[in-house]
Design an enzyme around this catalytic site. Structure first.
Site, PDB file in Angstrom:
ATOM      1  CB  SER A 220      -0.940  -0.026   1.203  1.00 33.89           C
ATOM      2  OG  SER A 220      -0.208   0.037   2.395  1.00 33.89           O
ATOM      3  N   GLY A 225      -1.573   5.304  -3.902  1.00 34.25           N
ATOM      4  CA  GLY A 225      -2.215   4.144  -4.495  1.00 34.25           C
ATOM      5  C   GLY A 225      -1.745   2.829  -3.903  1.00 34.25           C
ATOM      6  N   GLY A 251      -5.090   0.491   6.145  1.00 32.37           N
ATOM      7  CA  GLY A 251      -4.317  -0.710   5.828  1.00 32.37           C
ATOM      8  C   GLY A 251      -5.051  -1.980   6.256  1.00 32.37           C
ATOM      9  CG  ASP A 252      -5.790  -2.323  10.288  1.00 38.35           C
ATOM     10  OD1 ASP A 252      -4.629  -2.714  10.077  1.00 38.35           O
ATOM     11  OD2 ASP A 252      -6.090  -1.517  11.192  1.00 38.35           O
TER      12      ASP A 252
END
Ligand SMILES: Nc1ncnc2c1ncn2[C@@H]1O[C@H](COP(=O)(O)OP(=O)(O)OP(=O)(O)O)[C@@H](O)[C@H]1O
Ligand SMILES: [Mg+2]
Length: 308
Positions: A220, A225, A251-252
């Site tokens: 990530s 992007g 992110g999770d």
């Protein structure tokens, strides 16, 4: 069923003050507490996507109910090892005047070797009950850097293992050959030992991870992007232009989107689309709030993917 492993959960205490005075007195105008943790986020987001989920880890008797209740209310299973003491608090001081946040975080309580051994056993049990286990977030004091590796070795052969961690937790963890890893750019740079400036640099570093036995490497790139590869196909997705409210949990959510695609039996492009949609949906919500199913589905239509 996905099972998220959350070894170092926390209570996020957000306080609002008019203007932060360093070295002076700051009066709290508003305050809230949320039970959090990266594994907790994964288990909650999975429920929004309609997947069965569980969360295991360490919780503490004095205030752990805040986290356990949040999981239960969302329909996620909670099977933590409960210990005496308190869950650590991460304080976020929001300065209303300047819209800036100052964070003051606790490290968490020390976990003994005996309790670490209980956790290895707990992971072994859950690996037989779920399709995927997600190992994410910091380790509490007392747990060695290779603890994720130890846990994944206990799970291996029974379910897929996904690792989202940084530094030594990632490098040592990769020795257990997780099915999927999702470093962000900084975490991949730490592992690679050099700056990764272009998508081509990212791709090369990700392919090195594939060569070491990881099947899917997703990277990530925050506001730049995201990238994914399985060694055969590599894709890049520019960010979806949205109003960003808080990147907490992006992110999770992305990791959970990948798991949703996997659960639906989609190909790499489909898996990637779901991860990017989930990460994007997460940044449009305020504070520690996570995505909703509606937001996620709206974003699915807007993700653009190019083969690189
Ligand atoms: N500013 C942004 N605008 C649009 N999308 C974003 C933005 N920031 C993050 N995202 C989306 O969320 C994904 C994950 O974000 P990011 O790379 O910040 O994860 P992370 O560093 O692992 O975050 P954390 O571990 O703190 O949850 C990105 O790849 C992107 O798809
Ligand atoms: Mg992350």
């Amino acid at each position: 069923m996905i099972c998220a492993v959350c070894l170092n959960p926390c209570i996020d205490k957000t306080v609002e003050i008019d203007q932060f005075t360093y070295g002076g007195m700051n009066r709290i105008r508003a305050s809230r507490e949320d039970g959090c943790g990266k594994g907790v986020n994964v288990a909650l987001v999975a429920r929004q996507m309609g997947m069965e989920s569980a969360c295991i880890g360490f919780l503490f008797e004095e205030n752990g109910a805040l986290i356990a209740d949040r999981l239960r209310d969302a329909g996620a299973r909670e099977d933590c090892i409960w210990l005496p003491g308190r869950v650590r608090t991460n304080m976020k001081v929001f300065d209303r005047e300047n819209s800036r946040i100052t964070e003051i975080n606790e490290s968490g309580a020390f976990i003994s070797e005996a309790d670490q051994a209980r956790m290895v056993e707990r992971v072994r049990q859950w690996s037989a009950r779920c399709d995927t286990m997600v190992f994410t977030g910091s380790l509490p004091p007392g747990c060695p850097a290779e603890f994720y590796k130890t846990l994944m070795e206990a799970a291996q052969g029974r379910c897929r293992c996904v690792l989202d961690a940084e530094g030594e937790k990632l490098t040592r963890g990769m020795e257990a050959r997780p099915f999927l890893i999702k470093p962000n750019q900084y975490e991949l740079e730490l592992r690679t030992g050099r700056e990764l400036k272009t998508v081509r640099d990212i791709k090369r570093a990700a392919l090195d991870c594939v060569a070491e036995g990881v099947q899917i490497v997703a990277v990530s790139l925050g506001g730049d992007g995201a990238f994914i590869t399985d060694g055969e196909h590599s894709y890049f997705a520019p960010i979806v232009p949205v109003k960003v409210r808080s990147t907490v949990g992006a992110g999770d959510s992305m990791v959970t989107g990948f798991l949703h695609g996997l659960a639906l039996g989609e190909d790499l492009r489909g898996i990637f689309r779901r991860g990017v949609a989930a990460g994007t949906a997460a940044v449009t919500t305020e504070g520690t709030q996570l995505l909703t199913r509606t937001l996620y589905e709206e974003m699915l239509e807007r993700v653009v993917i190019e083969e690189v």
